[in-house]
Design an enzyme around this catalytic site. Sequence first.
Site, PDB file in Angstrom:
ATOM      1  CD  GLU A 291      24.979 -27.579  -1.533  1.00 22.24           C
ATOM      2  OE1 GLU A 291      26.084 -28.013  -1.881  1.00 22.24           O
ATOM      3  OE2 GLU A 291      23.776 -28.304  -1.372  1.00 22.24           O
ATOM      4  CG  ASP A 551      22.390 -31.659   8.209  1.00 18.76           C
ATOM      5  OD1 ASP A 551      22.603 -30.414   7.806  1.00 18.76           O
ATOM      6  OD2 ASP A 551      22.653 -32.245   7.092  1.00 18.76           O
ATOM      7  CD  GLU A 672      18.380 -39.465   1.154  1.00 21.14           C
ATOM      8  OE1 GLU A 672      18.416 -38.447   1.375  1.00 21.14           O
ATOM      9  OE2 GLU A 672      19.055 -40.326   1.040  1.00 21.14           O
ATOM     10  CD  GLU A 798      25.205 -37.569   4.885  1.00 19.16           C
ATOM     11  OE1 GLU A 798      25.535 -36.536   4.396  1.00 19.16           O
ATOM     12  OE2 GLU A 798      24.771 -38.431   4.054  1.00 19.16           O
ATOM     13  CB  THR A 884      29.464 -30.062   6.698  1.00 18.60           C
ATOM     14  OG1 THR A 884      28.198 -30.935   6.538  1.00 18.60           O
ATOM     15  CG2 THR A 884      29.456 -29.039   5.585  1.00 18.60           C
TER      16      THR A 884
END
Length: 894
Positions: A291, A551, A672, A798, A884
């Site tokens: 993160e 991902d 979700e 996304e 990302t």
Amino acid sequence: MFRARRYRISLVFAVIFVLIFIHFSRSRDTSASTLSVPAPVDQPKTYPQSPPPAAPDNKKEPVAPESPSSHDANPESVSTPAQQVEKPAAPDSKPPQDLESDAHGQASSKDGSAAGQTITSPSDDGPDKGDGSEVPPYALDYHGHARIEVDLPETNRPTVHWKQVQEHYPLAPEDLIKLPTGKSKALPKVQAVFKDETTSDKIQRVQRLSTIKAAFEHAWNGYKTSAMGHDEVKPLRGGFRDPFMGWAATLVDSLDTLWIMDLKEEFAIAVDQVKKIDFTTSKRDEIPIFETVIRYLGGLLGAYDISGHKYDVLLEKAVELADIVMGAFDTPNRMPTMFYKWTPQDAAKPHLADVDTTLAEIGSLSVEFTRLAQLTKQDKYYDAIARITNELEKLQGQTMLPGLWPLKIDASGCKAATSQLNHEVPRNDAVDVETSALSPTPLHSPAFSSAPPFVPSSAPSPAPPVPSSTHTPSLAQKERPLPTDAQSYAKFFQRRDGGGLHMDAEPVNYDNVPDESANSAISGYSGDKACKGGLAAPSSKQKFGFGARGDSTYEYLPKEYMILGGLNEQYPAMYKKAMDTAREHLLFQPMVKDERDIRFLSTMTLTHPIAEQVPSSVNVTYEGTHLGCFAGGMFALGAKLFGIEGDLDLATKLTNACIWAYGATKTGIMPEHFLLVPCKKGEPCVWSETAYWNALDPNEEQRIADAEKAKEQESEDSSSTSSTKRIRRRDSSGKWHVIADSATTDDLINHDEEEIKQQDAKDKAVPHNVYVTQRIMNERLPPGVTRIVNRAYLLRPEAIESVFYMFRITGDNYWREKGWEMFQAVSKYTRTEIAHSAINDVTLEKSRMRDTMESFWLAETLKYFYLLFADPSVVSLDDYVLNTEAHPLKRPAY
């Protein structure tokens, strides 16, 4: 006299009131400590190529490396760095941990393990609340992989600051893997050639662009007013929270968006605030590496690149942060620990990489560190991620599904991947751990042909045996009951085992499948002779997928190739192998109405290699996830970059699948996580009401038998005397819940679960058609969806990310129209008076809001909406790579 005494008493109370007010004001102000540091004086940009600090003097007694997964077995208190100053830990003790809650970003353990692993989210087999009721703090989801949902306590104790320490496993300058140099290749153009737009089309586009910009300004102003300098704003109540490191995540994440939207004055204000961020301290004693890299480091570098390198402080702060993070790579095999203990007393200890890390975390650091290496001319940053790439390349063909990596990986490099590594590593000079089978070997890629295998230049000498306090957690320890009050939540979120995990990560026992190797500690650890192996996959069960936990590792393969100017052929080779396997084994067409030709990517769990063709060892989940919606954009980018025939058409079908999911709900927003009915490969995929209803009620006979048994049980219970009268009600999903009785609240919480289960089972004693009809109505299921696992919308980017890529790559205005429909729905149902909030249930028009606005709402979601309608020359994909977190990093010229 009486009057004077009365005034004195009033004065005393007034003074007490003022003191209390000042105390609480100071307590609130201390949480903004990152802004109290004086702005540093700008220095000239000099980044000398210096070797890392020398290894510790071998005359000193070395300390056994400590796994970053090591945690105190007694989760009684929350530790802050300041607390560690007052009471130093004993040499063999483990420091207490933060309260943590998990690429894209959005890590929970199935047994309810706490922070850093985080608690099982609704998208991860957890229970779903279909009524839009408030989700408890343990029901979190991926991306915020390392979020703390429980506020850490304030303290007036001294602040601890990070300090540079000597490396235990340093690399000599000549052993560093060098950043590829030379003229970049002339890679294929990514963006389409766009036609001139008509006047009316331009007016409409600019109006929509202005509306999107206004939404960003609304949310930004809410953050600036209520939470400036903190990680996030609370969009319902106002105020702030610091779920990451307290380094102003939303501020840093939003920098390049401010510039792109031509909010230059706001950008300048934000840069001034960046100068005040002190990366050397935090209330948390562990840095979540993934993160931190994608949000903070990526945010600083993206802002530096997009602003034309006019603000040197942005690069200086990026270097400051990166040098702290680099401590996570100081392990015997140079694989990073994903939750780095940065405090001086912890950083000075040797440590190991994680036994149980997540693919998306360890595989998604390359783009940011490569760009930093290019800007600073320091190879150490590139070396750090190049070694991970080498290990991923070796592991790619050795998994149960060759070509893909499992979502969980052992990065420790040790022969035995054990839960004992979550504690101190025992050392025994008489026993040596043989790791030759896992030792890194030189790769023969052109870019790395000259790079030698990893051999530390020096390492501490063996230490006398250290008493081990390790133990195997009992079943009772693993399966703790869910918390029932605020104090219980604090203890529940305390990290226990399997450290280095984030949201959606799972415990070290690999899905609770017995593994003999996981029950024995490393028999001996002797300095640099052990734990130098590479990445390893679980031996008993491996799960593969492109959603949560996996991902961005795949996403970064083509993007890293672009940022390197095509000078490393590892990345296209790895990408092509991965996509070949995904097309063959994970891709599926769901059965939906209107004969929509769409595709999703399933998740596959194996207990034996796929080549052995053991049917019972294969478990496939046919699902749609918002996180997995990035895949359309990735396939489109890969198709253009590598000339893969057919993948652009596949990208269209994947992106249209997410557009379909947006349009399938009442709000026009995609859930979700949900489950689908797959069509058989090679056969026409047509809608069948019968097949769909059978999928909704696959075990009719067993269902009715269970319901009859529940009725009998209730009849027996009612015949016995009971002093407690229960009152029940149905929620909107059709489930029964006890809402009152004569028992205490604790009794209700602890004892009504089985009775509710019996009532739910009783309600299922109905014919097939009645049962299915009730399910569709009560659960609000769109045609084709068999279950909505998680109904939330977390402001995720996304889906619009893939729509943006499809428009920029094809030039087809269809994608702009679909993107606008998505924006209208999202804006309508998430806007608050202060900013925008995540919502609990996209199948309800009046869903409860969560009072959270993650930084990616401004960094990614609104940025992608804006770029979709901006002139295509703004952040051209031929000039920039978007990491990302959507931070634009400049591609090298050729």
